[in-house]
Design a protein around this motif. Structure first.
Motif, mmCIF file in Angstrom:
data_model
loop_
_atom_site.group_PDB
_atom_site.id
_atom_site.type_symbol
_atom_site.label_atom_id
_atom_site.label_comp_id
_atom_site.label_asym_id
_atom_site.label_seq_id
_atom_site.Cartn_x
_atom_site.Cartn_y
_atom_site.Cartn_z
ATOM 1 N N ASP A 1 55.168 10.201 82.108
ATOM 2 C CA ASP A 1 54.947 11.384 82.942
ATOM 3 C C ASP A 1 55.230 11.164 84.423
ATOM 4 O OD1 ASP A 1 54.189 13.341 80.954
ATOM 5 O OD2 ASP A 1 52.367 12.181 80.689
ATOM 6 N N PRO A 2 54.842 10.038 85.032
ATOM 7 C CA PRO A 2 55.173 9.850 86.447
ATOM 8 C C PRO A 2 56.669 9.926 86.721
ATOM 9 C CG PRO A 2 53.492 8.276 85.787
ATOM 10 C CD PRO A 2 53.967 8.952 84.548
ATOM 11 N N ALA A 3 57.490 9.378 85.834
ATOM 12 C CA ALA A 3 58.938 9.453 86.021
ATOM 13 C C ALA A 3 59.426 10.891 85.885
ATOM 14 C CB ALA A 3 59.649 8.554 85.014
ATOM 15 N N GLU A 4 58.839 11.647 84.953
ATOM 16 C CA GLU A 4 59.211 13.057 84.802
ATOM 17 C C GLU A 4 58.820 13.844 86.047
ATOM 18 O OE1 GLU A 4 57.459 14.451 81.209
ATOM 19 O OE2 GLU A 4 58.692 13.165 79.924
ATOM 20 N N TYR A 5 57.653 13.528 86.594
ATOM 21 C CA TYR A 5 57.255 14.202 87.836
ATOM 22 C C TYR A 5 58.239 13.891 88.961
ATOM 23 C CZ TYR A 5 55.314 15.129 92.319
ATOM 24 O OH TYR A 5 55.197 15.561 93.608
ATOM 25 N N VAL A 6 58.610 12.627 89.120
ATOM 26 C CA VAL A 6 59.525 12.249 90.202
ATOM 27 C C VAL A 6 60.874 12.941 90.035
ATOM 28 C CG1 VAL A 6 60.804 10.332 91.247
ATOM 29 C CG2 VAL A 6 58.368 10.081 90.744
ATOM 30 N N GLN A 7 61.330 13.113 88.802
ATOM 31 C CA GLN A 7 62.583 13.840 88.584
ATOM 32 C C GLN A 7 62.445 15.285 89.063
ATOM 33 O OE1 GLN A 7 65.545 13.006 88.027
ATOM 34 N NE2 GLN A 7 66.458 15.005 87.627
ATOM 35 N N MET A 8 61.313 15.918 88.773
ATOM 36 C CA MET A 8 61.077 17.279 89.252
ATOM 37 C C MET A 8 61.013 17.305 90.774
ATOM 38 S SD MET A 8 58.023 19.947 88.187
ATOM 39 C CE MET A 8 56.771 19.218 89.278
ATOM 40 N N LEU A 9 60.328 16.325 91.354
ATOM 41 C CA LEU A 9 60.241 16.235 92.806
ATOM 42 C C LEU A 9 61.619 16.020 93.418
ATOM 43 C CD1 LEU A 9 58.592 15.960 95.445
ATOM 44 C CD2 LEU A 9 58.301 13.527 94.893
ATOM 45 N N ARG A 10 62.441 15.218 92.772
ATOM 46 C CA ARG A 10 63.785 14.944 93.286
ATOM 47 C C ARG A 10 64.591 16.246 93.434
ATOM 48 N NH1 ARG A 10 66.211 10.218 93.488
ATOM 49 N NH2 ARG A 10 64.637 9.327 92.087
ATOM 50 N N MET A 11 64.479 17.104 92.434
ATOM 51 C CA MET A 11 65.210 18.370 92.475
ATOM 52 C C MET A 11 64.622 19.308 93.524
ATOM 53 S SD MET A 11 65.834 18.746 88.361
ATOM 54 C CE MET A 11 67.059 20.036 88.451
ATOM 55 N N ALA A 12 63.306 19.315 93.638
ATOM 56 C CA ALA A 12 62.666 20.137 94.659
ATOM 57 C C ALA A 12 63.023 19.645 96.056
ATOM 58 C CB ALA A 12 61.155 20.126 94.457
ATOM 59 N N TYR A 13 63.025 18.324 96.231
ATOM 60 C CA TYR A 13 63.359 17.722 97.528
ATOM 61 C C TYR A 13 64.767 18.138 97.965
ATOM 62 C CZ TYR A 13 64.036 13.994 101.026
ATOM 63 O OH TYR A 13 64.278 13.296 102.195
ATOM 64 N N ALA A 14 65.713 18.075 97.033
ATOM 65 C CA ALA A 14 67.088 18.449 97.359
ATOM 66 C C ALA A 14 67.168 19.920 97.761
ATOM 67 C CB ALA A 14 68.003 18.161 96.174
ATOM 68 N N ALA A 15 66.425 20.769 97.028
ATOM 69 C CA ALA A 15 66.441 22.200 97.332
ATOM 70 C C ALA A 15 65.834 22.472 98.706
ATOM 71 C CB ALA A 15 65.679 22.965 96.253
ATOM 72 N N ILE A 16 64.749 21.788 99.021
ATOM 73 C CA ILE A 16 64.075 21.986 100.306
ATOM 74 C C ILE A 16 64.974 21.541 101.453
ATOM 75 C CG2 ILE A 16 62.141 21.218 101.749
ATOM 76 C CD1 ILE A 16 60.528 20.989 99.058
ATOM 77 N N LYS A 17 65.528 20.361 101.351
ATOM 78 C CA LYS A 17 66.341 19.827 102.444
ATOM 79 C C LYS A 17 67.629 20.622 102.628
ATOM 80 C CE LYS A 17 63.459 16.611 103.591
ATOM 81 N NZ LYS A 17 62.722 16.677 104.879
ATOM 82 N N ALA A 18 68.155 21.201 101.540
ATOM 83 C CA ALA A 18 69.355 22.028 101.660
ATOM 84 C C ALA A 18 69.069 23.301 102.447
ATOM 85 C CB ALA A 18 69.892 22.378 100.276
ATOM 86 N N LYS A 19 67.855 23.814 102.312
ATOM 87 C CA LYS A 19 67.472 25.036 103.017
ATOM 88 C C LYS A 19 67.021 24.763 104.446
ATOM 89 C CE LYS A 19 67.847 28.139 99.650
ATOM 90 N NZ LYS A 19 68.657 29.376 99.731
ATOM 91 N N ASP A 20 66.198 23.716 104.618
ATOM 92 C CA ASP A 20 65.645 23.413 105.940
ATOM 93 C C ASP A 20 65.265 21.931 105.983
ATOM 94 O OD1 ASP A 20 64.248 23.107 108.318
ATOM 95 O OD2 ASP A 20 63.038 24.911 108.067
ATOM 96 N N PRO A 21 66.125 21.094 106.561
ATOM 97 C CA PRO A 21 65.850 19.652 106.566
ATOM 98 C C PRO A 21 64.635 19.260 107.399
ATOM 99 C CG PRO A 21 67.796 20.162 107.878
ATOM 100 C CD PRO A 21 67.431 21.421 107.155
#
Length: 214
Positions: free
Chosen positions: A88-108
């Motif tokens: 589960d921790p690895a699955e969470y980090v994968q979800m966070l990775r995608m969220a992080y990319a989306a956030i930084k693309a909108k507003d770094p």
């Protein structure tokens, strides 16, 4: 979508000059094959897309986003197996990775905070995983590459924030307590100090720590 409540809150925060951290957690029924609202979407991109819309709704108004909450508890991470396992921790980090990319693309400039773990001494797959172990596994999965700050919660109870868990049994304070759990079973989950130091050591000081609930 009904944004009316959040529109009012964000407008008030802006008016008062407050820095806003938004915590984004739970997933709607349509996004999950496992019943209930207290687990991740089947497709992590759904969460990333929602966060993108959130930033579009409040451009320049969000200082930080915390992605999820206490995912080391089954009640907040219900998936098909209904267990908290070392996958589960690895699955969470994968979800966070995608969220992080989306956030930084909108507003770094938005600070991305990892979902703060629940401080717990429990290692029982049908309830929870100890937050130190869960954090170690998140780090192994690449957490430090996809978070600007490491989220932390602490409940404190009757242990002063300056007191390490191992010092609790012999502390003057403990002699006065009616609730004696921290003295009878000293563990980092009782102590904000020990939790902070433990997190710092696990991440080797590589990131700041953000206390988002205490």
């Amino acid at each position: 979508e009904d944004w009316s409540h959040y529109d009012a809150v964000m407008a008030s925060a802006q008016k008062q000059g407050l820095n806003v951290l938004l915590s984004v957690l739970t997933a709607p029924e349509w996004s999950r094959s496992t019943p209930g609202f207290d687990g991740p979407p089947d497709n992590p991109q759904d969460l990333a897309d929602f966060i993108g819309r959130l930033i579009d709704r409040y451009p320049g108004q969000i200082g930080a986003i915390e992605v999820w909450n206490e995912q080391n508890l089954l009640r907040d991470w219900k998936t098909g197996d209904q267990l908290i396992t070392e996958a589960d921790p690895a699955e969470y980090v994968q979800m966070l990775r995608m969220a992080y990319a989306a956030i930084k693309a909108k507003d770094p400039n938005i600070i991305v905070v990892s979902g703060a773990l629940s401080p717990t001494g429990v290692n029982a797959p049908d309830i929870a995983m100890d937050d130190f172990r869960y954090l170690e596994l998140m780090v192994d999965a690449g957490l430090l590459d996809v978070a600007d700050c490491i989220g932390l919660h602490h409940n404190g109870l009757n242990v002063p924030p300056r007191l390490a868990a191992e010092d609790v049994p012999n502390s003057p304070e403990a002699a006065t307590w009616q609730f004696t759990g921290p003295a009878e079973n000293p563990h980092h989950s009782w102590s904000m100090y020990s939790t902070l130091v433990g997190y710092h050591d696990i991440i080797k000081g590589a990131k700041p720590i953000c206390i988002t609930e205490f």
